[in-house]
Motif scaffolding. Structure first.
Motif, mmCIF file in Angstrom:
data_model
loop_
_atom_site.group_PDB
_atom_site.id
_atom_site.type_symbol
_atom_site.label_atom_id
_atom_site.label_comp_id
_atom_site.label_asym_id
_atom_site.label_seq_id
_atom_site.Cartn_x
_atom_site.Cartn_y
_atom_site.Cartn_z
ATOM 1 N N THR A 221 -63.230 -42.281 -116.401
ATOM 2 C CA THR A 221 -64.938 -42.617 -115.754
ATOM 3 C C THR A 221 -65.271 -42.549 -114.531
ATOM 4 O O THR A 221 -65.967 -41.514 -114.300
ATOM 5 C CB THR A 221 -65.324 -43.752 -116.700
ATOM 6 N N ALA A 222 -64.214 -43.107 -113.659
ATOM 7 C CA ALA A 222 -65.121 -43.138 -112.744
ATOM 8 C C ALA A 222 -64.604 -41.564 -111.658
ATOM 9 O O ALA A 222 -65.709 -41.478 -110.962
ATOM 10 C CB ALA A 222 -64.786 -44.100 -111.511
ATOM 11 N N SER A 254 -62.265 -35.358 -126.469
ATOM 12 C CA SER A 254 -61.322 -36.471 -126.160
ATOM 13 C C SER A 254 -63.278 -38.116 -126.184
ATOM 14 O O SER A 254 -64.461 -37.570 -126.212
ATOM 15 C CB SER A 254 -61.223 -37.629 -125.412
ATOM 16 N N PRO A 255 -63.605 -38.563 -127.888
ATOM 17 C CA PRO A 255 -65.122 -38.943 -128.041
ATOM 18 C C PRO A 255 -65.190 -40.149 -127.477
ATOM 19 O O PRO A 255 -66.488 -40.238 -126.819
ATOM 20 C CB PRO A 255 -64.708 -40.000 -129.619
ATOM 21 N N ASP A 256 -64.524 -40.448 -126.728
ATOM 22 C CA ASP A 256 -64.789 -41.530 -125.314
ATOM 23 C C ASP A 256 -65.545 -40.690 -124.202
ATOM 24 O O ASP A 256 -65.989 -41.157 -123.241
ATOM 25 C CB ASP A 256 -63.585 -42.444 -125.230
ATOM 26 N N PHE A 257 -64.588 -39.821 -123.400
ATOM 27 C CA PHE A 257 -65.006 -39.107 -122.306
ATOM 28 C C PHE A 257 -66.126 -37.491 -122.236
ATOM 29 O O PHE A 257 -66.117 -37.561 -120.994
ATOM 30 C CB PHE A 257 -63.806 -39.095 -121.584
ATOM 31 N N ARG A 258 -66.274 -37.110 -123.919
ATOM 32 C CA ARG A 258 -66.808 -36.325 -123.880
ATOM 33 C C ARG A 258 -67.796 -35.776 -123.013
ATOM 34 O O ARG A 258 -68.530 -34.735 -122.692
ATOM 35 C CB ARG A 258 -66.527 -35.572 -125.056
ATOM 36 N N LEU A 259 -68.466 -37.163 -123.292
ATOM 37 C CA LEU A 259 -69.791 -36.730 -122.945
ATOM 38 C C LEU A 259 -70.082 -36.664 -121.327
ATOM 39 O O LEU A 259 -70.687 -36.249 -120.989
ATOM 40 C CB LEU A 259 -71.027 -38.286 -122.822
ATOM 41 N N HIS A 260 -69.201 -37.186 -120.325
ATOM 42 C CA HIS A 260 -69.365 -36.774 -118.893
ATOM 43 C C HIS A 260 -68.492 -35.915 -118.880
ATOM 44 O O HIS A 260 -69.181 -35.439 -118.113
ATOM 45 C CB HIS A 260 -68.147 -38.286 -118.457
ATOM 46 N N ALA A 261 -68.291 -35.592 -119.679
ATOM 47 C CA ALA A 261 -67.189 -34.177 -119.371
ATOM 48 C C ALA A 261 -68.434 -33.153 -119.898
ATOM 49 O O ALA A 261 -68.398 -32.492 -118.756
ATOM 50 C CB ALA A 261 -65.910 -33.657 -120.789
ATOM 51 N N CYS A 262 -69.075 -32.822 -120.648
ATOM 52 C CA CYS A 262 -70.217 -32.394 -120.798
ATOM 53 C C CYS A 262 -71.907 -32.129 -119.764
ATOM 54 O O CYS A 262 -71.339 -31.059 -119.131
ATOM 55 C CB CYS A 262 -70.568 -32.845 -122.347
ATOM 56 N N ASN A 1178 -74.155 -47.297 -109.629
ATOM 57 C CA ASN A 1178 -73.128 -46.926 -110.297
ATOM 58 C C ASN A 1178 -74.619 -45.727 -110.826
ATOM 59 O O ASN A 1178 -74.933 -45.736 -111.999
ATOM 60 C CB ASN A 1178 -72.149 -47.254 -111.249
ATOM 61 N N VAL A 1179 -74.604 -44.614 -110.454
ATOM 62 C CA VAL A 1179 -75.522 -43.354 -111.393
ATOM 63 C C VAL A 1179 -74.509 -42.855 -112.257
ATOM 64 O O VAL A 1179 -73.916 -42.012 -112.732
ATOM 65 C CB VAL A 1179 -76.217 -42.178 -109.802
ATOM 66 N N SER A 1180 -75.100 -43.118 -113.696
ATOM 67 C CA SER A 1180 -74.575 -42.249 -114.272
ATOM 68 C C SER A 1180 -75.229 -41.041 -114.309
ATOM 69 O O SER A 1180 -76.479 -40.647 -114.032
ATOM 70 C CB SER A 1180 -75.024 -43.212 -115.800
ATOM 71 N N THR A 1181 -74.363 -40.260 -115.432
ATOM 72 C CA THR A 1181 -74.352 -38.836 -115.586
ATOM 73 C C THR A 1181 -75.098 -38.797 -116.813
ATOM 74 O O THR A 1181 -75.338 -37.333 -117.224
ATOM 75 C CB THR A 1181 -73.658 -38.127 -115.274
ATOM 76 N N ARG A 1182 -74.800 -40.085 -117.843
ATOM 77 C CA ARG A 1182 -75.295 -38.994 -118.650
ATOM 78 C C ARG A 1182 -76.742 -39.736 -119.537
ATOM 79 O O ARG A 1182 -77.309 -41.137 -119.994
ATOM 80 C CB ARG A 1182 -73.860 -39.959 -119.936
ATOM 81 N N PRO A 1183 -77.534 -39.146 -118.480
ATOM 82 C CA PRO A 1183 -79.100 -40.245 -118.778
ATOM 83 C C PRO A 1183 -79.713 -40.420 -120.387
ATOM 84 O O PRO A 1183 -80.719 -41.602 -120.704
ATOM 85 C CB PRO A 1183 -80.792 -38.934 -118.286
ATOM 86 N N ARG A 1184 -79.100 -39.598 -121.378
ATOM 87 C CA ARG A 1184 -79.307 -39.174 -122.438
ATOM 88 C C ARG A 1184 -79.084 -40.102 -123.364
ATOM 89 O O ARG A 1184 -78.670 -40.776 -124.151
ATOM 90 C CB ARG A 1184 -79.305 -38.411 -123.049
ATOM 91 N N SER A 1185 -77.103 -40.557 -122.795
ATOM 92 C CA SER A 1185 -75.860 -41.735 -123.859
ATOM 93 C C SER A 1185 -76.837 -42.920 -123.525
ATOM 94 O O SER A 1185 -77.682 -43.108 -122.601
ATOM 95 C CB SER A 1185 -75.410 -41.454 -123.476
#
Length: 1206
Positions: A221-222, A254-262, A1178-1185
């Protein structure tokens, strides 16, 4: 020992400062002590802070110590010598090793990584090269250490991606260059982290070692957070070369990391194509990204359209992210795949799949792509890519245009009839809101998820609907025949479903959704420029047949229900442009509209017929819309319409409001025919009204004293007759006039002749009774009259619930469709109906007369000389200003906006003396006193005191306070808007430019003009010449800077700019002293308010003009500056020397800004830079998640695999 003692003292101070149970004095003393440490010996600060970040201290102390270290690095690092700075950096890196512990809090790890990143940013590339081996070695020690290094790499480019006021442009460029050179080390390291720790996490889950798996997952994630920090600026070729694109593409599975990858793909998808030699590498990488995202889209779209497959919300969220990236790709980089027909075709089909998806979020996400694509395809000069500036230009300038045309033609061949037809089908279906269509309607929409009011974050439905209609217009422009067929078929299907089943409100809602679509498509197909209308082509004939068939189907309908009659009228007027080019059907449409009108009952006060009354008004409005769109096609039918109107009026089947609207339609038709036709129509329409309007009897009976107006309010029929007369005057003024370009058709011998406005001859009899009526209404609010009014009229003078709701910014309750002055009494007690109705009638009548009366006066001023010659200024001033002191704020604002601003704009300069002083003097005197009092109350007591809400008893005190403040701000802004108009260039043509006047004022003083010289060519000069006007005006200008309303200050600053120019250009000593002292100081005061930040540049510019051009003629500017708390004579001298070295206004403004900040001790909030203090989170890059991606400490559940970790 001394270090430990200092550390203990600092620790106690931190605890005291953060402990809200401590006394205010104790907290203040603690904060003061901490500030002294931060500002004191830098080595003490460093050693103390390094001691306090150790594990021996509590988390709150350690976090504060990290912030102290970051403060040192940001602001004081240069105070250390080079050896000390290297030692400092090594200590910080050592901290990363020490804090790499599973027991350490994530916030502390993040602060440590941020500290090291801050040091590297400050010290540059050389330090990075020194630290790199240590960091690589550290990351190899385990997942926690690798996570820390990834965090540090994530913070490293922070000043590139996030603007930081502390970092100058040169240093930012150096940082960017250094990091770019280091990408060959950074990106492989990040890819290694992804590969190593993702695989390790899977292995640990397989071994049921969930704690270890969590640590590896946190590192992944990091690392993704770090990757996303480079995605916006690192060369795409490097991201591809070092495997980042491949790695993130793999993690999409990967369901766990795909939103970050998106998020990574969202960032890189919108990157601009370079124009240098690396463009081919960019195209290759971007094509690879297309393939990756299209593979994911293909799987999702197949799954979502397969029967029996259940998709959960997380899948839809993921698909929304993928769709967002696909939109960015197509909008910015479609040229990367236009060379491959197969990929391009698949991409368009997938985007169409998103657009027609039953899930609203996916459809909504794809809408911008299709809008951009179709807009580009139908715009002749544009290039192929949907978004401007995407770089899709040919490298050979000579062949660029040809390539664009070829690519555009290729794209058009792929956006075929089927795709366009599908887009139209989707647009038509989605013109409905969910709230209007319930399950079980006869016109089934299947599983389609419609727009709903609870659809968050997507704006208003009206905005969404406008975008759908815009897309339909683009499609109609490209494929007119397809659009005509689709809209006709859709309407025919809806009509058939209504005819075959009992009608419900939901079925009518479906019917109501299509007139706008029909009108938009017809407006494109028959706009006069469409190539298909140029001759008798097969396409043109086919279009005619389609619309003629639709028109005949509509004409054949025998609907009598008010709701259906109303919507049928909308369908008929939507075909106005079709009738403009094919006038054969105009007669049938007119006859049908009259048929619909007469089919509805017209009883005035029966609650059961309220919907019918509204439908009748809408049918009349359809005549207006038809007249505007069909234009000359209606001219042959004017006599027939007039005869029908006369017949209906004689039979008593046409209400006054309906006659007014039909009269307005007549005026629209006449405006096409020319001035003479307008005059004839106006004479026909106004002559019957004038006979009643000019009678002296009713004016003496009802308008000579307040009791007469009270009697008028009790005679409902005559009261509303007057109302309809005034509103028709308004309609006549709005719809009459000389069309632009109509004079161009005249020959050269008459080209200079401007005919009189058609309404000119009517003003002399229209306006005098109107002024008497307005004067009588204004008098109702004067204390002697208002105290003796009946309770019913007093209640009617209070703001309505709708007005109060609007002031509060709340959503108005849905009002019944009713005529102004009537209410739908079906929902109230019959015994109360008359009383409540009459109070509402009076309130509506008072508001309607004021609204339309003010508009009639304002519109009349635009006619010019005819208005100013036909009226006596005394009667106008008495009518408008006699009771100005009793007027409510909302009414003064309306008077200024609707009457005084247009009057000032159009008043001839030779009448300024006679007219403006009589009108503006009482206004400015009262407004200055009222605004000053109310603002003083608001700023001192927190509550404005305005007359509008004194009689409002209902509602909470808080709501009343909000309404008061809103009314105060509205009037303040309108007064300042009037000042802005007074200062407009068109009313101040005689003023020299600042450069001209400044040159004169700094040279030969004898050449300065007297203020009187500007009075005939400058409105502001005229006002300042008259003391009675100048005093309240100057007071408003000064006080406005202290009122916390930036919008008002923006308006008043333009007025002050002209005042300053006059002070510079004229020899008037009093004006110069006012500007050099009072105005200069007031502007500086205004800069102390944060609300004026938006206009701060203009205010600093005024300060610069005053000082540069007046300080040689008046000592006040220097005295004002020296009176500021933190300035010294040396500072002022240095400022003047800096000004003398440059003639650039921009540089002089910057010097003025710097001096003002210095002189006030940085207390000017409007100028204070909003510097980021780099508070590390930690600035989340997934604002809608809904998942907190940065927090690895997740409770274990029953899930198996990585789902149990995150």
């Amino acid at each position: 020992m001394e270090e430990n003692s200092t550390a203990s003292n600092v620790a106690r101070a931190i605890v005291a400062a953060l402990d809200w149970s401590s006394s205010p004095d104790a907290r203040k003393a603690a904060v003061s002590y901490l500030e002294s440490i931060k500002a004191g010996d830098i080595r003490v600060l460093a050693s103390t802070s390094f001691l306090l970040v150790k594990k021996d201290w509590s988390s709150e102390i350690r976090l504060h110590a990290f912030k102290m270290l970051q403060h040192l690095v940001r602001l004081r690092l240069e105070e250390l010598n080079s050896t000390e700075r290297r030692n400092f950096a090594n200590l910080a890196v050592d901290l990363m090793s020490e804090i790499a512990n599973p027991c350490e809090e994530w916030a502390l790890k993040s602060q440590t990584a941020a500290l090291v990143a801050e040091i590297v940013r400050r010290e540059g590339l050389s330090l990075w090269q020194e630290l790199l081996p240590s960091l690589v070695s550290l990351s190899n020690n385990g997942p926690i250490q690798a996570e820390l290094v990834a965090m540090m790499l994530r913070w490293l480019p922070e000043d590139i991606t996030v603007h930081n006021e502390d970092l100058e442009g040169d240093r930012r460029r150096l940082l960017l260059r250094g990091l770019t050179q280091s990408l060959s080390e950074i990106l492989p390291m990040l890819y290694t982290f992804l590969e190593r720790h993702f695989g390790a996490a899977l292995n640990e889950v397989g071994r049921q070692q969930l704690d270890a798996a969590k640590q590896h997952a946190a590192t992944v994630t990091a690392t993704l957070n770090a990757v996303n920090a480079y995605a916006e600026w690192a060369p795409l070729s490097d991201l591809a070369k070092y495997g980042i694109i491949h790695g993130c593409g793999f993690l999409l599975s990967s369901p766990d990391f795909r939103l970050h990858a998106c998020e990574f793909f969202k960032l890189v998808s919108s990157r601009k194509r370079p124009v240098d030699s690396s463009s081919s590498e960019f195209d290759s990488a971007m094509s690879n990204i297309f393939q990756i995202l299209m593979n994911v889209s293909r799987d999702f779209l197949y799954k979502s359209t397969s029967s029996g497959v259940v998709i959960d919300e997380s899948e839809f969220e993921f698909a929304e992210y993928i769709c967002e990236s696909m939109v960015s790709l197509g909008s910015s980089n479609l040229q990367c795949i236009t060379g491959d027909s197969t990929i391009l075709s698949h991409y368009l089909q997938q985007m169409l799949g998103y657009f027609q998806h039953v899930k609203l979020t996916l459809h909504y996400q794809s809408l911008p792509f299709w809008l951009a694509l179709m807009r580009d395809l139908v715009s002749k000069p544009k290039i192929v890519a949907p978004a401007a500036g995407d770089g899709s230009v040919d490298n050979n300038p000579g062949s660029g245009s040809g390539q664009v045309d070829n690519e555009k033609r290729k794209l058009q061949s792929f956006v075929n009839d089927d795709i366009c037809g599908t887009m139209l089908d989707v647009c038509f279906q989605r013109l409905l809101k969910r709230e209007k269509v319930l399950p079980g309607t006869s016109f089934s929409l299947g599983p389609l998820e419609l727009w709903s009011d609870d659809f968050e974050g997507k704006g208003e439905f009206s905005q969404y609907r406008s975008r759908l209609l815009e897309l339909a217009r683009f499609v109609a422009s490209d494929k007119p025949l397809i659009a005509a067929i689709k809209v006709s078929e859709r309407i025919a299907t809806i009509i058939k479903s209504l005819l075959l089943s009992p009608m419900s409100a939901q079925d009518i809602a479906v019917m109501e959704s299509m007139p706008m679509a029909l009108e938009n498509i017809a407006s494109v197909v028959f706009d006069g420029s469409n190539e298909y209308l140029g001759g008798s082509s097969e396409t043109q004939l086919a279009l005619c047949r389609i619309f003629e068939g639709l028109l005949q189907q509509l004409l054949s309908l025998k609907w009598t229900e008010p709701a259906l009659v109303e919507v049928l009228g909308h369908y008929l007027d939507a075909l106005g442009l079709f009738l403009k080019y094919f006038p054969e059907g105009v007669g049938s449409v007119i006859n049908k509209l009259f048929e619909l009108l007469t089919s509805l009952p017209f009883v005035v006060k029966d609650p059961k017929t309220s919907s019918a009354r509204y439908a009748r008004l809408q049918i009349c409005t359809s005549f207006v819309r038809l007249a505007k769109s069909a234009e000359k096609s209606l001219l042959p039918h004017m006599k027939g319409i007039a005869d029908t109107m006369d017949y209906l009026q004689r039979e008593g089947c046409l209400l006054r409001a309906e006659h007014n609207i039909l009269g307005e339609a007549f005026l629209v038709m006449a405006s096409v025919a020319g001035v003479q036709q307008q005059q004839e129509v106006l004479a026909w329409l106004l002559e019957p009204l004038s006979k009643q309007w000019i009678q002296v009897e009713w004016q003496q009976t009802y308008l000579s004293d307040p009791t007469g107006l009270i009697r008028l309010c009790s005679e409902t029929s005559f009261m509303w007759s007057i109302f309809h007369t005034v509103t028709f005057f308004e309609r006549a003024l709005k719809r009459s006039g000389i069309r632009k370009g109509s004079l161009n058709s005249q020959n050269s011998s008459t080209a200079s002749f401007t005919p009189l406005h058609p309404m000119s001859s009517h003003l002399s009899w229209m306006l005098p009774p109107l002024l008497k009526l307005l004067r009588a209404i204004h008098s109702l609010w004067s204390p002697p009259v208002s105290q003796s009014l009946p309770g019913e009229i007093k209640a009617a003078m209070i703001m309505s619930e709708v007005e109060r709701t609007s002031l509060l910014g709340e959503v108005n309750p849905k009002l019944s469709k009713s005529v102004a002055g009537f209410i739908d009494g079906s929902q109230i007690d019959t015994n109360k109906e008359y009383a409540e109705s009459h109070e509402t009638d009076i309130r509506n009548w008072l508001k309607g007369i004021r609204d339309s009366g003010y508009n009639v006066l304002g519109l009349s001023t635009t006619i010019g000389d005819s208005f100013f010659k036909c009226l006596d200024i005394s009667s106008l001033a008495i009518a408008l200003m006699e009771n100005i002191q009793s007027m409510e704020f909302r009414h003064i604002r309306q008077l200024i906006h609707s009457v005084l601003i247009p009057l000032v704009k159009f008043c001839p300069s030779d009448l300024w003396e006679e007219w403006l002083e009589k009108l503006l003097h009482p206004l400015f005197i009262h407004s200055q006193q009222a605004l000053s009092c109310s603002w003083s109350c608001l700023l001192r007591e927190g509550r404005a005191r305005v007359p509008d809400v004194h009689a409002i008893l209902a509602g909470s005190d808080l709501k009343v306070e909000v309404m008061e403040e809103k009314l105060l701000r509205d009037l303040t802004r309108e007064i300042c808007a009037l000042l802005s108009v007074l200062a407009s260039p068109g009313l101040n043509t005689g003023l020299p430019s600042l450069e001209q006047s400044g040159h004169v004022s700094r040279g030969d003083m004898s050449s300065l003009k007297d203020l009187d010289a500007f009075a005939s060519t400058s409105m502001v000069g005229f006002l300042l010449k008259h003391k009675g006007l100048a005093l309240p005006l100057s007071q408003i200008s000064l006080e406005a800077f202290t009122w916390t309303d930036g919008e008002a200050v923006t308006k008043v600053s333009s007025f002050c700019g002209v005042v300053v120019l006059l002070a510079i250009s004229s020899s008037n000593v009093e004006l110069r002293e006012f500007v050099a002292k009072d105005l200069f100081y007031a502007i500086i005061q205004g800069l102390a308010l944060e609300s004026n930040a938006f206009v701060s540049a203009d205010l600093v510019g005024l300060c610069r003009e005053i000082f540069v051009y007046l300080s040689d003629r008046d000592p006040s500017p220097r005295q004002v500056l020296l009176s500021l708390p933190c300035i010294t004579p040396y500072d002022l001298l240095a400022f003047e020397e800096a000004l003398a070295k440059t003639s650039s206004p921009k540089e002089q403004k910057q010097h003025m800004k710097s001096l003002l900040l210095l002189a006030t001790g940085n207390k000017l909030k409007a100028l204070a830079a909003q510097k980021s203090m780099n508070v590390i989170t930690n600035v989340s890059t997934r604002p809608r998640s809904m998942v907190n991606a940065s927090e690895p400490r997740i409770e274990e559940g029953d899930s198996v695999g990585l789902a149990a970790i995150l």
